[in-house]
Design an enzyme around this catalytic site. Structure first.
Site, PDB file in Angstrom:
ATOM      1  N   THR A   4       0.880  -1.073  -0.012  1.00  0.00           N
ATOM      2  CA  THR A   4       0.052  -0.096  -0.045  1.00  0.00           C
ATOM      3  C   THR A   4       0.784   1.224  -0.173  1.00  0.00           C
ATOM      4  O   THR A   4       0.381   2.288  -0.493  1.00  0.00           O
ATOM      5  CB  THR A   4      -1.031   0.078   1.212  1.00  0.00           C
ATOM      6  OG1 THR A   4      -1.646  -0.850   1.142  1.00  0.00           O
ATOM      7  CG2 THR A   4      -1.630   1.190   1.470  1.00  0.00           C
ATOM      8  N   THR A  45       1.537  -4.529   4.210  1.00  0.00           N
ATOM      9  CA  THR A  45       1.503  -4.894   5.780  1.00  0.00           C
ATOM     10  C   THR A  45       1.020  -6.392   6.023  1.00  0.00           C
ATOM     11  O   THR A  45       1.174  -6.972   6.943  1.00  0.00           O
ATOM     12  CB  THR A  45       0.426  -3.747   6.537  1.00  0.00           C
ATOM     13  OG1 THR A  45      -0.929  -4.068   5.731  1.00  0.00           O
ATOM     14  CG2 THR A  45       1.081  -2.491   6.565  1.00  0.00           C
TER      15      THR A  45
END
Ligand code: GLU
Length: 211
Positions: A15, A88
């Protein structure tokens, strides 16, 4: 005056490096652009960057860990530390794998990412990256750690516990090693210097040592 540390950024996607596309977020931001978003990093260290992968980290595989270790090994003598920008979702697995694949490293390997892309106005990406470079350039840092939301977590202890909050990672059954606030590192657990040489492995198995 002490010379500035040289830190290598290994970008893998996630991201932090994503932009909106017709099919949702897609890693598209180059590592050079990541650095341009944090111009103040120049005051902390000299940074070079390599685009190692460009993945949503849900697609991370053991062969990619091998690639990271190879890049670290290849550049080990030229840099003082490494920052890996990572998605993540599997960051904790990569941190654990690298903790076993790169042992006793006096040159810190810091893994970080973000809940929001770096090109958004409100994002945790810039502070996570800056904290990571600060930590990687600190004389007392060593080993493999995740730096995220002001926490420094041992690579073998991190777990993603929240999917939306900036406070996404916790240290399981062990305290965070340090916290980073306003460009200050407050260490809770002193690190004893490694006495043994750095060992690199091509897999988390002890059979596959390379150096
Ligand atoms: N699934 C994506 C990844 O892990 C998005 C999660 C993130 O980077 O925060 O790369």
């Amino acid at each position: 005056m002490q010379q500035k540390k040289r830190i290598l950024l290994l970008a893998t996607g996630g991201t932090i490096a994503s932009r909106k596309s017709d099919n949702g977020l897609k890693p598209q931001i180059t590592p050079e652009e990541l650095i341009e978003y944090i111009p103040q990093v120049k005051e902390i260290c000299d940074v070079e960057a390599v685009q190692l992968l460009n993945l949503d980290s849900t697609n991370m595989e053991p062969s990619h860990w091998k690639l990271m270790v190879h890049a670290i090994w290849e550049h080990y003598d030229d840099f003082d530390g490494f920052v890996i920008a990572h998605g993540t979702d599997t960051m904790a697995y990569t941190a654990a794998a690298l903790s076993y694949m790169v042992q006793n490293t006096k040159k810190p390997i810091v893994i970080t990412g973000a809940q929001k892309p770096i090109d958004l106005e409100i994002t945790d990406a810039k502070s996570n990256l800056i904290d990571s470079f600060l930590y990687a350039a600190d004389d007392r840092s060593q080993g493999v750690q995740i730096v995220f939301d002001g926490k420094v977590i041992a690579g073998t202890r991190a777990k993603k516990v929240r999917s939306k909050s900036y406070n996404a990672f916790s240290s399981i059954d062990y305290p965070s090693l340090a916290v980073i606030q306003d460009m200050n590192i407050m260490r809770y657990i002193p690190m004893l210097p490694y006495e043994e040489d750095c060992l690199l492995y091509t897999s988390p198995s002890p059979r596959d040592r390379t150096r």
